[in-house]
Scaffold this motif. Structure first.
Motif, PDB file in Angstrom:
ATOM      1  N   CYS A   1      -9.174  -5.630   6.165  1.00  0.00           N
ATOM      2  CA  CYS A   1      -8.026  -4.770   5.878  1.00  0.00           C
ATOM      3  C   CYS A   1      -8.517  -3.436   5.308  1.00  0.00           C
ATOM      4  O   CYS A   1      -9.247  -3.402   4.300  1.00  0.00           O
ATOM      5  CB  CYS A   1      -7.079  -5.440   4.883  1.00  0.00           C
ATOM      6  SG  CYS A   1      -5.655  -4.399   4.434  1.00  0.00           S
ATOM      7  N   GLY A   2      -8.105  -2.355   5.956  1.00  0.00           N
ATOM      8  CA  GLY A   2      -8.507  -1.026   5.497  1.00  0.00           C
ATOM      9  C   GLY A   2      -7.756  -0.568   4.269  1.00  0.00           C
ATOM     10  O   GLY A   2      -8.122   0.438   3.647  1.00  0.00           O
ATOM     11  N   GLU A   3      -6.741  -1.305   3.892  1.00  0.00           N
ATOM     12  CA  GLU A   3      -5.914  -0.927   2.749  1.00  0.00           C
ATOM     13  C   GLU A   3      -6.373  -1.609   1.468  1.00  0.00           C
ATOM     14  O   GLU A   3      -6.663  -0.951   0.462  1.00  0.00           O
ATOM     15  CB  GLU A   3      -4.455  -1.305   3.031  1.00  0.00           C
ATOM     16  CG  GLU A   3      -3.439  -0.620   2.138  1.00  0.00           C
ATOM     17  CD  GLU A   3      -3.327   0.869   2.426  1.00  0.00           C
ATOM     18  OE1 GLU A   3      -3.301   1.634   1.447  1.00  0.00           O
ATOM     19  OE2 GLU A   3      -3.304   1.269   3.605  1.00  0.00           O
ATOM     20  N   CYS A   4      -6.451  -2.963   1.513  1.00  0.00           N
ATOM     21  CA  CYS A   4      -6.779  -3.698   0.276  1.00  0.00           C
ATOM     22  C   CYS A   4      -8.166  -4.342   0.304  1.00  0.00           C
ATOM     23  O   CYS A   4      -8.594  -4.933  -0.685  1.00  0.00           O
ATOM     24  CB  CYS A   4      -5.722  -4.763  -0.008  1.00  0.00           C
ATOM     25  SG  CYS A   4      -5.753  -6.165   1.163  1.00  0.00           S
ATOM     26  N   GLY A   5      -8.861  -4.264   1.445  1.00  0.00           N
ATOM     27  CA  GLY A   5     -10.219  -4.809   1.540  1.00  0.00           C
ATOM     28  C   GLY A   5     -10.285  -6.297   1.796  1.00  0.00           C
ATOM     29  O   GLY A   5     -11.376  -6.882   1.818  1.00  0.00           O
TER      30      GLY A   5
END
Length: 875
Positions: free
Chosen positions: A418-422
């Protein structure tokens, strides 16, 4: 009604005919009406090329086994298929693109994958063509490929299951890194070569002192990654320096002198530099000692920003520059010539770099423990048993398995970031939305799995798992695996581990390990040595049956095959012998001949003798098969067909076949000839499938491949065959004397037997005509009081003596003189060759193949001299 066969055996037309017949009749598909099952999965050849000589041996062994088990009435399944061979295939396709001045990165990932699939269709077709030409009785309807949809489904399920159980993880470790292909590679793809280099003795100054310590290394360019120098705790030379700090040469850093038992205090100065990011042993030592790794190299093997002014230099250029700078500072104590074993990528030859990298790993010990127990308990048996020791050594010292590869071709790792939360999500289906934060910024891992990961599932994924298929239920576990010793750990062990994990059972009950095929001097075949052999070329020249028979007939159990092309001529002659003998029988059968069961009680002594000999042959053959001794199986059937059947029984029956006055005796001979021929073809068929099918088809419409196995002849009480054995002994002795004395074949001699034995009297009475014909004689006398003449040749047999009066047949003095001259010449040559092979200087300087050639020459000369001496003794 029988059909005549052509006057000459033409392998190519016969082979093509039967390949088509077998496939059109689904001869290799399992007969599911049978109650017993027997299955083999083929070690999948890489799709990258063509079958080599090792494949030919491996596949021939499997084919012999599956053909025998099929004929023994089992539902047999031999599963064919190919491996996608990640890095090997990608490199081949990239080379093809280079020819068009294109590279992989000119395409999207999907476009490149499509290019590989197009190439696979072409290359895979070459391999399956070779397999058909070799006569492999695989079930083509079960053909699999490690990248096909079903097997890809299995790979993803296994990955997710192991990940969910904590047995797959992502972490940073030392791996084999290829700077040329920019990927991690497996241990089996690393080829170690003895390489001449140097051992550099570098001075490390001690802080706040004028003293220094000396550390030896073959890779001075890696010193920028040194985090410590280490000594053995019991090394008295360094006990007084336990708390010192060292100046790291060419840097502003200081590093400690530490102590650890892994150091070999006898090597060099007893000190080693610890470079955790660039050496596997140093990585583990650094972990124990609490040292943080420092990477000083980029993926392309140039030095990075942690090396100061050396940043951007290629590792080997940097090595030279570092040594020059150390010398200018007086920090090189000495440089020694040193031969080191250096790892190279077997594909391309780039020097492998031990490299700290973030990769995916399998936590392997929990899987290895039940796999070790499976072999110890006998659930999996290695043949020969000695390979179990190798298996245990590997398995008991196993390390976590690096399964990720930085390639485009292969099973893509089913991990999404996920590029948002890792968050990392591993799933069997594509993930578009983050299950943790709901973001749609999900990207799949770009790496693919090690080829050995998917091939490790081969034993059960080929049967349709993870679906619960009928094939999986019926044919797993497989009966046997046939493979070479070089992949026991990389493939066999992993199949055992994964089979136990996901099927709760072993993948096969037996593992048959065979040797390698080497050239006649014992060297491994390789393109660089220029000694490779193309199996297809051998089959085209000598015929497939000769080639197959050669591979197994020259393979002592568990040892390597030495490939000597001259031996193939002998097995081609064997094919011709079988063909011509079969044709002789067919030519002498009446048009209304019908195959009948033999009436054992009415058979003549020669008939009972050949049946007894066949029973002995079958018994030995079966025992050898139980031991998987293909060499002995081939030897037994070869000796029976060529010797007992062709050279003796056929010759002994000719007088009965050509004798029109005793029709009953003739019919018994013909019935026995046909019966034994067909039984023998059955035993020969697993080795020579094409010629045996063709001959059998002249007698029967039944396909030999799917017909029943041969049985022992029921001879009732043990038959007395000593009379025929005595006949053979007498004829053999007479032939030997004639040969030793160079009696011309067209000269018929007189035979005098001196004996008091009643069996011999009975034999002469019954088999006089046969003896005269076989020994090329015109008269035979029994004379228990015979007095030897000076011109008689003499020999003995188990029941008496044999005399051949040679007066008038040979110029005896001339023959004696010829033999004496030949003896003198041979002794002279023998002394010359013997002196050479007994000379230590010759043995130390000559090439191995020259030494072997001279030793073979010596043996041949000894054999010739022995024959000549025996000839002289006759005078």
């Amino acid at each position: 009604m029988q059909k005549l066969i052509s006057d000459r055996y033409e392998p190519h037309s016969v082979e093509q005919k039967w390949i088509e017949i077998w496939e059109n009749n689904s001869s290799f598909s399992p007969n599911l009406e049978k109650s017993d099952n027997f299955s083999i999965v083929i070690p999948p050849p890489n799709v990258t090329g063509t079958l080599h000589i090792g494949h030919a041996l491996n596949h021939t062994i499997q084919d012999i086994i599956i053909r025998i088990e099929r004929k023994k009435g089992k539902a047999t399944l031999w599963v064919p298929g190919m491996d996608h061979a990640g890095i090997a295939t990608q490199m081949v396709v990239e080379r093809e693109l280079n020819k068009e001045n294109k590279k992989r990165t000119d395409f999207t990932r999907n476009e490149f994958e499509n290019k590989v699939w197009e190439w696979k269709k072409l290359s895979g077709g070459k391999i399956t063509h070779q397999q058909r030409m070799l006569g492999e009785s695989v079930d083509w309807s079960h053909e699999r490929f490690t990248m096909d949809e079903g097997l890809s489904k299995a790979v993803t399920k296994v990955f997710k299951t192991l990940y969910d159980e904590g047995l797959i993880y992502r972490g940073e470790k030392i791996i084999n890194w290829c700077p040329a292909t920019q990927t991690a590679i497996s241990d089996i793809e690393v080829e170690f070569k003895e390489t001449k280099g140097f051992l550099y003795h570098i001075k490390y100054p001690i802080k706040n002192s004028s003293e220094y310590i000396v550390v030896a290394t073959t890779r001075p360019e890696t010193l920028f990654g040194d985090m410590a120098v280490c000594a053995h705790p019991n090394d008295s030379r360094y006990n007084q320096k336990k708390d010192v700090m060292l100046h790291l040469p060419l840097t502003e850093r200081e590093i400690p002198l530490l102590f650890d038992e892994f150091v070999d205090k006898e090597f060099g100065s007893g000190l080693v530099k610890i470079t955790p990011a660039h050496d596997a042993n140093d990585f583990e030592a650094g972990f124990r000692l609490g040292l943080k790794p420092l990477k000083i190299m980029s993926p392309n093997a140039t030095l990075n920003e942690n090396t100061g002014k050396y940043n951007g230099l290629d590792r080997f250029v940097a090595r030279k520059k570092v040594v020059e700078d150390l010398e200018s500072l007086g920090l090189i104590e000495k440089i020694e010539d040193y031969t080191n074993s250096v790892g190279h990528n077997q594909r391309g030859g780039a020097v492998i770099e031990p490299y700290l990298s973030t990769q995916w790993f399998v936590k392997i010990k929990p899987l290895a423990e039940p796999a070790i127990e499976a072999v110890k308990s006998g659930r999996v048996e290695f043949i020969p048993k000695m390979w179990e020791k190798t298996y245990y050594e590997w398995m008991e010292n196993i390390r976590d398995w690096c399964i990720s590869r930085q390639l485009w071709w292969g099973h893509r790792i089913p991990a999404y970031y996920c590029g948002e939360c890792g968050h990392t999500e591993v799933a069997e289906e594509k993930v578009d939305t983050c299950p943790k934060c709901g973001s749609d910024k999900m990207k799949q891992d770009t790496d693919v799995l090690d080829t050995w990961f998917s091939s490790g599932l081969w034993a059960f994924s080929v049967y349709g798992w993870p679906d619960k298929t009928d094939d999986l239920k019926r044919f797993y576990p497989n009966s046997i695996l046939v493979t070479g010793f070089d992949i026991i750990f990389f493939w066999v062990a992993r199949m055992i581990m994964l089979g136990l994990k996901f099927q709760n059972d072993v993948p096969f009950h037996k593992v048959l390990i065979h040797g390698l095929v080497r050239d006649k001097y014992g060297k491994k075949f390789s393109k660089t040595a220029g000694n490779t052999v193309d199996p297809l070329e051998m089959m085209n020249v000598y015929g497939t049956d000769s080639f197959r028979f050669f591979l197994t007939a020259t393979m002592p159990k568990g040892r390597d095959v030495l490939f000597d092309v001259s031996r193939l001529d002998g097995y081609r002659s064997f094919c011709n012998k079988v063909w011509n003998s079969s044709r002789f029988i067919l030519m002498n059968l009446p048009t209304d001949f019908a195959i009948k069961d033999l009436d054992m009680k009415s058979l003549e002594p020669t008939d009972k003798w050949i049946l007894t000999r066949f029973n002995n042959c079958l018994t030995k053959y079966e025992q050898a098969y139980k031991e998987y001794s293909f060499y002995d199986m081939a030897s037994v059937i070869y000796s029976f067909i060529w010797g007992d059947f062709c050279d003796w029984y056929i010759e002994l029956t000719k007088t009965r076949i050509y004798n029109s006055t005793n029709e009953e005796s003739k019919q018994k001979a013909l019935n026995t000839l046909v019966s034994v021929l067909l039984s023998s073809l059955n035993l020969l068929h697993p080795f020579m499938p094409f010629i045996t099918e063709e001959i059998n088809s002249a007698f029967s419409d039944e396909i030999l491949t799917t017909s029943s196995w041969s049985d022992l002849y029921d001879l009732g009480e043990k038959e007395e065959t000593s009379k025929i054995d005595l006949l053979i002994e007498i004829v053999t002795q007479i032939r030997t004397v004639r040969s030793e004395l160079h009696v011309p074949p067209d000269k018929k001699c007189k035979i005098i037997l001196k004996t008091q034995d009643k069996l011999t009297f009975s034999l002469i009475q019954d088999e006089r005509t046969s003896i005269l014909g076989l020994a090329k004689a015109d008269s035979l006398e029994l004379d228990s009081d015979y007095t030897v003449s000076q011109t008689d040749a003499h020999t003995s047999f188990s029941k008496g003596e044999i005399f051949l009066p040679l007066s008038g047949m040979l110029d005896l003095e001339k023959e004696k003189s010829r033999l004496q001259k030949e003896k003198d010449s041979l002794e002279k040559e023998l002394a010359k060759v013997g002196g050479k092979i007994g000379n230590s200087e010759f043995l130390s300087k000559a090439k191995p193949e020259i030494i072997e050639k001279e030793k073979a020459k010596f043996s041949q000369l000894e054999e010739k001299l022995s024959v000549v001496k025996k000839g002289l003794e006759k005078f």
